[in-house]
Each structure stands twice: as C-alpha cells, then as structure tokens.
Design an enzyme around this catalytic site. Structure first.
Site, PDB file in Angstrom:
ATOM      1  CE  LYS A 118      25.505  52.359  19.722  1.00 26.49           C
ATOM      2  NZ  LYS A 118      26.227  51.595  20.744  1.00 26.49           N
ATOM      3  CD  GLU A 202      23.170  54.047  12.634  1.00 22.77           C
ATOM      4  OE1 GLU A 202      24.067  54.900  12.493  1.00 22.77           O
ATOM      5  OE2 GLU A 202      22.468  53.972  13.656  1.00 22.77           O
ATOM      6  CD  GLU A 277      25.399  60.101  22.350  1.00 27.66           C
ATOM      7  OE1 GLU A 277      25.831  59.654  21.266  1.00 27.66           O
ATOM      8  OE2 GLU A 277      26.081  60.117  23.391  1.00 27.66           O
ATOM      9  CD  GLU A 291      24.969  55.670  21.438  1.00 26.28           C
ATOM     10  OE1 GLU A 291      24.979  54.423  21.445  1.00 26.28           O
ATOM     11  OE2 GLU A 291      26.016  56.344  21.518  1.00 26.28           O
ATOM     12  CG  ASN A 293      25.281  57.213  25.825  1.00 29.23           C
ATOM     13  OD1 ASN A 293      25.512  56.041  25.544  1.00 29.23           O
ATOM     14  ND2 ASN A 293      25.707  58.214  25.086  1.00 29.23           N
TER      15      ASN A 293
END
Length: 672
Positions: A118, A202, A277, A291, A293
């Site tokens: 990430k 975050e 996302e 992120e 996927n």
C-alpha cells in the site's frame, strides 16, 4: 500464448465453484484441490478432477505454492486460477508458474508487486496526481517515528497493514493514549496474516464512503473500466453488502473516479481484472485513492449482473493473449445489483464466529436472484477458513426493486445448523436509511447499541416444543436407550391420563433459561423462566420433515425445523435460530462447572490459533484487560480477563492450535 484446455483452481468454496461454472461454459476441464477439511465439499464434487493437497491448515494446503505447482505438473494443466484470497496476489506463485510454463490467470508479476504494498501504491498514485488520504507511508517503522507522525497527522487516525487487506492489521485510534497498544496489535496481526508487519498511517475520515472501480486490461494495451461499486456497509472492515452502481454519487465525481482508475491501470500496463478502491468523503465529495486489488473481488457478481460481462471468462480470455472483446463505448450499466454476504457468525453475540454442520440448507430461487456458494446441506463450516457461507445477489431495473428482491431472497434462504447473519442483513436492508447516503458508519448508526434478534422467547418455546414432540414420537416407538429417552416422562404420565410435564434447560452465556412443557402430541403450554422473568405460550405444532406448521396464540406460520440430537434449528423467511438444550443432569453439571471457574478462567470459545499471549504467571490484571489473542476463521479476536486479580497459570503460548473449551489462563480473583 498457449490455449487453456485444462485449468487448476488454487482455491476452495464458493469462488472455486464460480470458476468451475465459467470453465464449463468455455469447455475447459477443471481441476480442484482440497484439504482434509474440504474432502467432501461442493467444489470437489463439481470439478472434473480433484486432488488432495494437505491438512486443513491453510499454510499446509491452499497457501503452499510448492504443493500446488506439484499438483499442476502432475495433472498437466495449462493454467492456474488463484481465485481471491490465499495466493491470488502471490508473486511467488506467479514466479513458479513462469518457471514451469504454466499460465497464471491474473495480472503480471510486476503489477502485483507494484500494488502489493500500500505504501508503494500510494507513491505511484501520488506521482499520477491521484489524491491520497493525508498520512504517513514511509519506510521508518519505529514506534517513536510512527508516534511522531501520528501527532503530525492528528487524531482520529487509521493504522493499516501495508502488505494486505480484508481488515487485517487495521485499527482506528481516537486518542494518543491508545496509539501504542493499537500499533502493537496491528503489527502483530499483519505479521501473522501477511508475514510483514509494516504499517502506514492515514487520517481517519469519519463519514467516509467506500467506492471502487472495476478495471480490465489486455496484452495489447487496451484498458477499460466496468463502472463502479459501493461497499460502504462494513463491519470490522469486512464488507457485508455491496452494490453496483453506487447510489447518491454525482456524475462528475463518478467520471473522475473512472478516469483515475483507468489512468492507474494504463500506467501499470495492466493485464487482467482488477479493482481500484477509493474513499469518498460523504460531506465534501472529495475522494482519495485507497488501494488496488490485483485480483477478482468477492463482490464481482454485482458488476457482472449490471454489465452482462462474465469476469472470470474474461480473465481466462486475457490470460490466453486475447484482446478485450469491447471498447469503452460498448459498455453500459443496465439496472442495479446488490449483494449480501451470509456469514456463519452470531450478530447477537458480538459476531462470534460459528462452526458446525449445515443440518438444513436450501437456496432461494426467484427472478433476478443469483446465489454463489460453496456448500450444500450437510457441509461443515470449519474454523480453518473464512466464515462466508454464501452470497445472495439480486438484480432489478431500479435500486429499490433490487433491494426488495434481495430481501425476499434472504427471507427464502433456509439455513440451520450454525447461526448466521441472515436476519441481521435483512435488518440492514429494511432500514429507511438504506435509501440515503451510505457511509462506513452505517451499522453503528443504525444499531448504536448493537443488534439483537427479535422474538427470542417465543422461538425458544417453539424449539422446545419441536424437541418434545420428536422425543415423544421416539419414546412411543422403538426404544433406543438414549439419555433423552431414559429421562423423558411422556410414557409415564400420558399413560396414566395425566398431562405430560417435562423440563428442559438452555444456557446462553452466563444465564440459564428453564423451559417447562405441559401437554403432548404437539400441543403444549410452555413456561419460560429466565432471570426471574416468566413467559407463557400456548403452542400447537405439526412437525414434518419438510415444512412444519406452528400455531402460537391463534396465529399460524410455517417453519423449517431441523433436529440433531438435543439441538433444534428453526428457519423461516424472518428468522434463523439454533438452540442446544440440556437435560437435568447436563444442566446441573454445567451449573457446577460454571460456578467453579466461569469468573476466574479464560477458555477458548471455539477452535483457533493462539496468535499472542500478553500475560504471564504472576501478572496483575484488571477486568477487561486483553490477556491473549486467538485467530479463528481468519479473524483475530482479543480475549479479555473476566475478573481483576493475579494470573496464576498460563496454559498456552503463541502458535498453539487449541480446541473450543480449552483452558487457556487461570486468574486468582481479588474477590476470592
């Protein structure tokens, strides 16, 4: 690239069954794999071939790349499809495939590596001028550095594992005093799940929406998006209800999300199906990259239903070197689709995972309804894998119709043997706020004090009558010598013309219900006594092997009732209940055991892996302190001290596999 004629599915359960269906449509021979726990499961029966790969522990079977490659070579497959989870984003598996000239159904090893971290993914997004959530994603992982960064970002904030997803290694920290404890837990959980304890920080956006974009690319450089999905209804970072497309989203924001997702996929030269996302601030409309996927998503059926695209078949086509069969302008959204995940868990008891056998399982069949599952009646829900039983997906011309069809489908789904979240899902869908702007706080806002099933007393009474009726039938028939028949008094009393009277007991947590039944032949007066509260019901039951008719105080309804020993399962369009009754002797033994140690020991509530032990012999603990952590069904649960006192014995260490009921810690209570 070589054509795919035989394909190995390196997964299990519903996604394995889903891939098998596309293989059948494409004329591809499917090869399933199975562990000890899955030997008799649905995906093994549906595949053309099936091969044993190891013991039930995922690390020794579905996560063992070497064994999977060995099976692929032995069965001479052309390709491996990883599904999702397990090794679906494993660069090791891809590397082994490349060495053996086996096609991997998925993106390139470079794309997976770039998006697998990430931290690295956010650096790439930032370089493409795609907004990311303010935070820290640096390489320095010392506690002091992370605490300093946390102070800079400000609270509340989110700690997230860099190497994975699915809610593992994630903690919300509201105040600074909570930070170091939450960081230690997140790092340990991340290390256990992904072998990497790196985290990022975050800023926590309180009213956030989880919106994602489906993308697809081929080896010719073509990239398209297949529109968006909303996955905001979550619990513990696990998605529960997903839909396509997202509602209450402006056209400008939606198009901007599409543009960012396609830009990222083009940068990666992405080949395959993937999901980008985003977090969308519900108050401001601002959005941030979360992120990517690099695999198929659990919620992919919603996209399939609104676009008409078979994403698994598309994955296979791309892996064979084929070009996308469409351009962006060919694609459009038709109608609306909503998916609900049925999990084996008890929402009324802190979502405790459930294990056991599905004594009753009947999927609904209706227009606009799809069910993806990997189980059948008689299947076992084991502690070794995730708790999802099935996905119910509904399509409609409008969101309202899709929601109504989903509610009906969930209501018609008959499941018994383990507790599930089916009723809870129906409650979430039935709330008026479901038709407003959704956020990741939806569940907390709808049920701020938690959710509890309705009508527990009357359903307990019905279950007791079902057991009494079944046992009465057995007693008046052939005598089997079971404890239940030896203890029953129907033959003694009814033969003398006196109404039969019996007592059953039910222990739930720390409380016990006493159930007195007077009557016979399916007609009873039932008296419940729980914590000095008394309830009485007049119940008439016509017990059948299929649907049973029950009448309570003149009101009739139909139920599915399954009885296994002294366990009774009820299922209807509005409920799903399981009750384990006790005889008098069993009740007295339980009471004695509970009196002896319930307030001063910690036992495993179900089978699992001890991931962390935070206490030692001689430690002073306060009631509610975290004593240890246990992982079951891919979820890590913190186990707290039941009382204040001194730890006298610790019977486990991190890494131990324990059975349900195993004694883990003894505490000498201050009140002893």
């Amino acid at each position: 690239m070589k054509p795919i004629k035989r394909l190995l599915i390196a997964n299990r359960g519903e996604i394995a069954c889903r891939i098998i269906r596309s293989c059948q449509l494409l004329g591809i021979e499917s090869v399933a794999v199975f562990s000890d726990a899955d030997r008799d499961e649905k995906h093994v029966r549906e595949a053309d071939r099936a091969v044993y790969i190891g013991t039930s522990a995922a690390a020794e079977s579905y996560l063992n790349a070497e064994v999977l490659i060995g099976v692929a070579l032995k069965t001479k497959v052309d390709a491996i499809h990883p599904g999702y989870g397990f090794l679906s984003e494993s660069t090791e598996l891809i590397r082994r495939c490349q060495e053996r000239n086996i096609t991997f159904i998925g993106p390139s090893i470079e794309s997976i590596a770039q998006m697998g971290s990430k931290i690295n993914a956010k650096h790439i997004a930032h370089g493409l001028h795609i907004a990311t959530v303010p935070g820290y994603n640096g390489e320095s992982q010392g506690v002091k550095e992370l605490l300093a960064q946390a102070r800079r970002i400000g609270f509340p904030l989110l700690i997230k594992a860099s190497a994975g997803g699915g809610g593992k290694g994630m903690r919300i920290v509201h105040i600074e005093d909570e930070f170091e404890g939450a960081l230690a837990q997140a790092k340990q959980e991340a290390l256990n799940a992904f072998g990497d304890d790196s985290v990022l920080l975050e800023k926590y956006i309180v009213r956030s929406r989880h919106i994602e974009v489906q993308v697809v690319g081929d080896s010719q450089g073509n990239v398209c998006h297949l529109f968006d999905r909303e996955c905001s209804i979550q619990r513990n970072y696990q998605k529960l209800i997903e839909e396509a497309p997202a509602g209450n989203l402006s056209a400008d924001t939606r198009q901007a999300l599409f543009d960012c997702a396609v830009k990222l996929a083009q940068y990666l030269n992405y080949q395959g199906v993937g999901t980008v996302e985003f977090i969308v601030d519900a108050d401001t409309g601002d959005f941030y990259f979360l992120e990517m996927n690099t695999r198929l998503q659990v919620e992919h059926p919603t996209t399939e239903l609104v676009t008409g695209v078979d994403l698994v078949a598309l994955q296979i086509q791309i892996a064979q070197g084929g070009a996308l069969p469409f351009i962006q302008d060919d694609l459009s959204v038709k109608g609306h689709a909503i998916e609900a995940r049925i999990n084996a868990e008890d929402p009324g008891n802190s979502y405790l995972p459930e294990i056991g056998k599905l004594d009753l399982y009947r999927e609904p069949i209706a227009a606009g309804l799809r069910v993806d599952s990997g189980v059948t009646q008689g299947s076992s829900i084991s502690p070794f894998y995730d708790s999802m039983v099935a996905k119910v997906i509904a399509w409609g011309e409008t969101r309202g119709l899709a929601g109504q069809r989903l509610l009906q489908g969930l209501g018609d789904f008959a499941i018994a043997g383990v507790k599930t979240n089916r009723e809870f899902l129906m409650a979430l869908l039935a709330c008026p706020t479901f038709h407003q702007v959704l956020t990741t706080q939806y569940i907390d806002e709808v049920f701020p004090d938690g959710w509890q099933p309705w009508g527990e007393e009357v359903h307990l009474a019905i279950a007791a009558v079902a057991l009494a009726t079944e046992q009465e039938t057995k007693v008046t028939g052939a005598f089997s010598g079971t404890p239940w028949q030896r203890l029953s008094n129907w033959r003694l009393t009814t033969g003398a013309g006196i109404p039969a009277v019996t007592r059953l007991y039910l222990r739930q947590g720390d409380s016990t219900s006493t159930i007195q039944l007077v009557g016979g032949s399916g007609q009873y007066v039932v008296t419940l006594v729980k914590e000095e509260q008394i309830s009485e019901f007049n119940i008439l039951l016509n017990l059948n092997k299929t649907r049973s008719q029950v009448e309570v105080s003149g009101s009739r309804s139909m139920l599915d009732i399954a009885i296994n020993g002294s366990q009774v399962h009820l299922s209807s369009s509005k409920l799903n209940r399981s009750y384990q009754f006790l005889s008098l002797e069993e009740h007295l033994l339980k009471e004695a055991s509970a009196h002896t140690d319930s307030s001063s020991v910690i036992r495993a509530q179900m089978p699992g892996l001890i991931t962390d032990v935070l206490v030692c012999e001689g430690d002073a603990v306060q009631q509610g302190d975290i004593a240890l952590a246990i992982e079951s069904m891919k979820l890590v649960n913190n186990i707290v001290a039941p009382c204040s006192g001194t730890v006298s014995k610790v019977f486990c260490v991190a890494g131990d596999n324990v059975e349900g009921g195993t004694l883990l810690v003894e505490i000498e209570s201050l009140t002893d």
